[in-house]
Design an enzyme around this catalytic site. Structure first.
Site, PDB file in Angstrom:
ATOM      1  N   GLY A   9       0.844  -1.191   0.000  1.00  0.00           N
ATOM      2  CA  GLY A   9       0.000   0.000   0.000  1.00  0.00           C
ATOM      3  C   GLY A   9       0.873   1.232   0.000  1.00  0.00           C
ATOM      4  N   GLY A  61      -1.121   2.137   6.685  1.00  0.00           N
ATOM      5  CA  GLY A  61      -1.459   1.222   7.755  1.00  0.00           C
ATOM      6  C   GLY A  61      -0.969  -0.191   7.517  1.00  0.00           C
ATOM      7  N   HIS A 107       8.285   2.890  15.123  1.00  0.00           N
ATOM      8  CA  HIS A 107       7.986   1.483  14.813  1.00  0.00           C
ATOM      9  C   HIS A 107       8.432   0.572  15.957  1.00  0.00           C
ATOM     10  CE1 HIS A 107       6.443   0.781  10.718  1.00  0.00           C
ATOM     11  NE2 HIS A 107       6.971   1.956  10.432  1.00  0.00           N
ATOM     12  N   ASP A 164      10.058  -5.854   7.049  1.00  0.00           N
ATOM     13  CA  ASP A 164       9.566  -4.483   6.907  1.00  0.00           C
ATOM     14  C   ASP A 164      10.762  -3.573   6.660  1.00  0.00           C
ATOM     15  OD1 ASP A 164       7.964  -2.259   6.860  1.00  0.00           O
ATOM     16  OD2 ASP A 164       7.262  -2.449   8.910  1.00  0.00           O
TER      17      ASP A 164
END
Length: 163
Positions: A7, A12, A51, A81
């Site tokens: 995304g 999100g 994070h 990530d």
């Protein structure tokens, strides 16, 4: 199981990918952080700290900016990530090398949840480096989508399963 969350920026995807990783893990999962700290970007450092705080102690954090298959071992659960940073870190390498690394990750008998920024929906960038980054993001994204069991698009904190 392999899962891709993709995304736009601040969509999100990371928080949804974290929740999914925790849901499929049978033991404490690994958070594989790909940011290369040599860029000297203070704002990015603040994002990374945010994070770290949000995921708390629920993950074992590993930092690897280039050779992901070196740290991913079979029979564990990982959140990578993010693949977008991994692409940036290896922008000077051949497309075939990057694709081979993604294929190698797909062959490991581990649960891996990948996060990828969707940068391919805009106009073609005017400079060669940005074009290469966007092109590689699209190519790697397609490879990941093929090898993953699930593909989830995230917009505005909402997820839509495509596969």
């Amino acid at each position: 199981m392999k899962i891709l969350y993709f995304g736009g920026q601040k969509s999100g995807k990371s928080s949804l990918a974290e929740a999914k990783t925790l849901a499929i893990a049978t033991d404490k999962p690994y958070y594989l952080a790909t940011y290369d700290h040599t860029f000297g970007d203070e704002e990015m450092g603040a994002r990374i700290d945010k994070h770290r705080i949000s995921r708390g102690e629920e993950f074992i954090t590993l930092e690897e900016s280039r050779d992901l298959s070196r740290v991913i071992e079979p029979h564990h659960t990982y959140l990578v990530d993010c693949i977008s940073m991994w692409i940036l870190n290896r922008l000077d390498e051949n497309e075939e090398v990057l694709v081979a690394e993604i294929e190698a990750l797909g062959a490991i008998d581990a649960n891996i949840v990948f996060v990828l920024n969707d940068v391919t929906s805009g106009v073609i960038p005017s400079d060669p480096i940005s074009r290469r980054y966007v092109d590689l993001s699209g190519i790697i994204g397609q490879r990941l989508a093929r090898l993953c069991d699930e593909v989830v698009e995230v917009k505005l904190g909402l997820e839509r399963r495509l596969k």
